[in-house]
Write an enzyme that holds these catalytic residues in place. Structure first.
Site, PDB file in Angstrom:
ATOM      1  CG  LEU A  17      -1.863  -1.177   1.378  1.00 25.63           C
ATOM      2  CD1 LEU A  17      -2.888  -0.897   2.481  1.00 25.63           C
ATOM      3  CD2 LEU A  17      -2.572  -1.510   0.076  1.00 25.63           C
ATOM      4  NE  ARG A  57       1.320  12.719   9.374  1.00 26.94           N
ATOM      5  CZ  ARG A  57       1.132  11.639  10.127  1.00 26.94           C
ATOM      6  NH1 ARG A  57       1.509  11.656  11.395  1.00 26.94           N
ATOM      7  NH2 ARG A  57       0.580  10.550   9.619  1.00 26.94           N
TER       8      ARG A  57
HETATM    9  C1  UD1 Z   1      -3.141   1.266  10.261  1.00 27.14           C
HETATM   10  C2  UD1 Z   1      -4.003   0.173  10.890  1.00 27.14           C
HETATM   11  C3  UD1 Z   1      -3.732   0.142  12.394  1.00 27.14           C
HETATM   12  C4  UD1 Z   1      -2.272  -0.118  12.645  1.00 27.14           C
HETATM   13  C5  UD1 Z   1      -1.418   0.938  11.935  1.00 27.14           C
HETATM   14  C6  UD1 Z   1       0.021   0.540  12.019  1.00 27.14           C
HETATM   15  C7  UD1 Z   1      -6.047   0.019   9.563  1.00 27.14           C
HETATM   16  C8  UD1 Z   1      -7.486   0.370   9.482  1.00 27.14           C
HETATM   17  N1  UD1 Z   1      -5.377   0.467  10.635  1.00 27.14           N
HETATM   18  O1  UD1 Z   1      -3.587   2.500  10.803  1.00 27.14           O
HETATM   19  O2  UD1 Z   1      -4.506  -0.890  12.992  1.00 27.14           O
HETATM   20  O3  UD1 Z   1      -2.011  -0.087  14.032  1.00 27.14           O
HETATM   21  O4  UD1 Z   1      -1.769   0.996  10.546  1.00 27.14           O
HETATM   22  O5  UD1 Z   1       0.835   1.526  11.483  1.00 27.14           O
HETATM   23  O6  UD1 Z   1      -5.545  -0.663   8.716  1.00 27.14           O
HETATM   24  N2  UD1 Z   1      -3.392   3.592   2.558  1.00 27.14           N
HETATM   25  C9  UD1 Z   1      -3.768   3.587   1.253  1.00 27.14           C
HETATM   26  N3  UD1 Z   1      -5.037   3.930   0.928  1.00 27.14           N
HETATM   27  C10 UD1 Z   1      -5.957   4.282   1.859  1.00 27.14           C
HETATM   28  C11 UD1 Z   1      -5.563   4.295   3.198  1.00 27.14           C
HETATM   29  C12 UD1 Z   1      -4.271   3.949   3.529  1.00 27.14           C
HETATM   30  O7  UD1 Z   1      -2.980   3.253   0.371  1.00 27.14           O
HETATM   31  O8  UD1 Z   1      -7.084   4.574   1.475  1.00 27.14           O
HETATM   32  C13 UD1 Z   1      -2.035   3.214   2.911  1.00 27.14           C
HETATM   33  C14 UD1 Z   1      -1.183   4.369   3.423  1.00 27.14           C
HETATM   34  O9  UD1 Z   1      -0.444   4.962   2.363  1.00 27.14           O
HETATM   35  C15 UD1 Z   1      -0.265   3.681   4.402  1.00 27.14           C
HETATM   36  C16 UD1 Z   1      -1.078   2.500   4.918  1.00 27.14           C
HETATM   37  O10 UD1 Z   1      -2.100   2.288   3.969  1.00 27.14           O
HETATM   38  O11 UD1 Z   1       0.898   3.174   3.765  1.00 27.14           O
HETATM   39  C17 UD1 Z   1      -1.655   2.721   6.313  1.00 27.14           C
HETATM   40  O12 UD1 Z   1      -2.583   3.767   6.309  1.00 27.14           O
HETATM   41  P1  UD1 Z   1      -2.743   4.747   7.533  1.00 27.14           P
HETATM   42  O13 UD1 Z   1      -3.822   5.692   7.235  1.00 27.14           O
HETATM   43  O14 UD1 Z   1      -1.424   5.282   7.930  1.00 27.14           O
HETATM   44  O15 UD1 Z   1      -3.264   3.725   8.673  1.00 27.14           O
HETATM   45  P2  UD1 Z   1      -3.214   3.962  10.225  1.00 27.14           P
HETATM   46  O16 UD1 Z   1      -4.315   4.853  10.609  1.00 27.14           O
HETATM   47  O17 UD1 Z   1      -1.852   4.318  10.646  1.00 27.14           O
END
Ligand code: UD1
Ligand code: CA
Length: 455
Positions: A10, A17
């Site tokens: 992903l 940031r």
């Molecule tokens: C996520 C997890 C959380 C975990 C944490 C660890 C979920 C719902 N939550 O939260 O349980 O503790 O990671 O770091 O999975 N991304 C996409 N498309 C989207 C959303 C996200 O590509 O629509 C990618 C982001 O670029 C990133 C990753 O997914 O690489 C994680 O997304 P992020 O929004 O950072 O998740 P967290 O809220 O940190």
């Protein structure tokens, strides 16, 4: 038969940031993009098929992904609706029916192949979902792993968690394994009825349980799961990476006098009994043999240094440099695209670019290969055992034959035959008594200046 594996990376996040024009996953640790680190770990864990989910900057990210694997899928997530939604952007690849599907984040470069391999094990043993958890003193912001009777029953995002759940210190690292046979059905069942209104990948756990499928949590080292959100995180992860590599170098027989001052790239290779003095920087593409010496404050990239080579202090070895066994490049010298053959010496204040320095040749202090005319680069070939006097300029293209001598201060514009002596400088004239004349004249001028009234 070995199980097949699809890794979905992903990388569609905005990365706001980072305050960068570049996509977050293209930022580097140890000279390799975050994406590159993750792709390598996935590849080494048996992920023969990889798909990267991209958002903005798709073309840039795709180009970087292809540098690491020719055969890689790139899919775009056009709206950012959550991790579960992002994974479904790779629906077609999932539908091809791999045994294991791993979901990893593109911004977690410390993740190792070993940990990914451990995450695949429960899938091989029949689990539908495997989650990578870690324990931390400060679980704030992470999804919590909710266990009952030692079994993982749900992952609760911080925003949706109760007070009691928030006290749990077992957190979701974000990396997840899904059994290929169930992956699509589980992902498609994810809804967005939660605090953020997002499709949470983490909901797979509860969905699988409700369907009577097995779910397992594997514990990993928290440091491996660190992700990059801003440049502070990037620097902290870089520091961890360097620390680990320094330790590995020391254990493999490389001496580092001041380990904390040496910077390695992801692919730096150094042989046993080589000594690295303090404050040395290794850029990508460098290989060094055994029993070499890299003296303090040297800057080396894209270079191959043979056994017993000696570099620095204060040397700059640029891409395309090759030093054969026992070759020496000393203080304030720069080499680029140059072959320094066995036992040759370039010891002081020289620039050797687009050149060969033959075995055992000696390059005097301040020698410059003039390789560039403002538009083209030309080659300088210096034969075996040649001796170039100090402060000579070798204007390329030019060849200095084996065993030839070049007198100090020469500007060499034509080839020098083997064993010849080339002298290419103004002839010296001595004018008797003239030094004294100048000195007395200067003294008189100074005296006249002092005698003049100020004002
Ligand atoms: C996520 C997890 C959380 C975990 C944490 C660890 C979920 C719902 N939550 O939260 O349980 O503790 O990671 O770091 O999975 N991304 C996409 N498309 C989207 C959303 C996200 O590509 O629509 C990618 C982001 O670029 C990133 C990753 O997914 O690489 C994680 O997304 P992020 O929004 O950072 O998740 P967290 O809220 O940190
Ligand atoms: Ca995150």
């Amino acid at each position: 038969m070995a199980r097949t594996c699809l890794t979905i990376i992903l990388a569609a996040g905005e990365g706001t940031r980072m305050r960068s024009r570049r996509s977050k996953v293209l930022h580097e640790v140890a000279g390799l993009s975050l994406l590159g680190h993750v792709m390598r770990a996935a590849g080494a864990a048996g992920g023969e098929a990889q798909v990267v989910v991209v958002g903005r900057n798709a073309a840039e990210v795709e180009a970087e992904a292809r540098r690491h694997a020719g055969d890689i899928g790139i899919v775009e997530q056009t709206e950012r609706l959550g991790t579960g939604h992002a994974v479904l952007a790779a629906r077609q690849a999932i539908a091809r029916g791999h045994d294991d599907v791993l979901v990893v984040f593109g911004d977690s470069p410390l993740l190792t192949a070993d940990t990914l391999t451990r995450l695949r094990r429960p899938l091989a043993e029949g689990a539908a979902v495997a989650v990578l958890g870690f324990r931390t003193q400060n679980p704030h912001g992470y999804g919590r792993l909710i266990e009952k009777d030692g079994e993982l029953v749900a992952i609760r995002e911080e925003k949706d968690a109760t007070q009691a759940e928030r006290r749990i210190d077992f957190c979701n690292g974000g990396i997840m394994g899904l059994a290929g046979a169930h992956a699509l059905a589980l992902l498609e069942a994810i809804g967005n009825d939660n605090a953020k209104g997002e499709y949470y990948l983490t909901d797979c756990v509860e969905i699988a349980r409700a369907r009577g499928l097995a779910v397992r949590a594997i514990e990993a080292d928290a440091a491996e799961l660190l992700g990059v959100n801003d440049r502070g995180d990037l620097a902290a992860i870089e520091a961890l990476w360097q620390q680990a590599r320094r330790r590995a170098m020391l254990l493999s027989g490389v001496s580092l006098q001041a380990p904390e001052t040496v910077y390695f790239s992801h692919d730096t290779e150094i042989g046993a009994d080589t000594l690295i003095e303090p404050h040395v920087w290794f850029g990508p593409g460098t290989r060094i043999g055994e029993q070499a010496e890299i003296r303090a404050f040297s800057h080396i990239e894209g270079a191959a240094l043979g056994d017993g080579a000696v570099v620095g202090p204060f040397a700059r070895i640029r891409p395309g440099s090759r030093l054969e066994a026992g070759a020496k490049v000393g203080n304030f010298c720069e080499t680029k695209n140059a072959l320094i053959e066995a036992g040759a010496k370039v010891n002081h204040l020289s620039y050797i670019g687009d050149a060969r320095v033959g075995a055992k040749a000696n390059i005097g202090a301040g020698t410059i290969t003039c390789n560039y005319d403002g538009a083209n680069k030309f080659f300088t070939d210096i034969g075996r055992g040649a001796f170039i006097g100090s402060d000579s300029a070798l204007v390329a293209p030019v060849t200095i034959g084996d065993g030839a001598y070049v007198a100090s201060g020469s500007v060499i514009v034509a080839d020098v035959p083997a064993d010849a002596l080339a002298i290419a400088r103004g002839r010296q004239v001595n004018k008797d008594g003239y030094g004294k004349v100048i000195r007395e004249r200067n003294a008189a001028i100074k005296a006249a200046g002092k005698a003049k009234p100020k004002g």
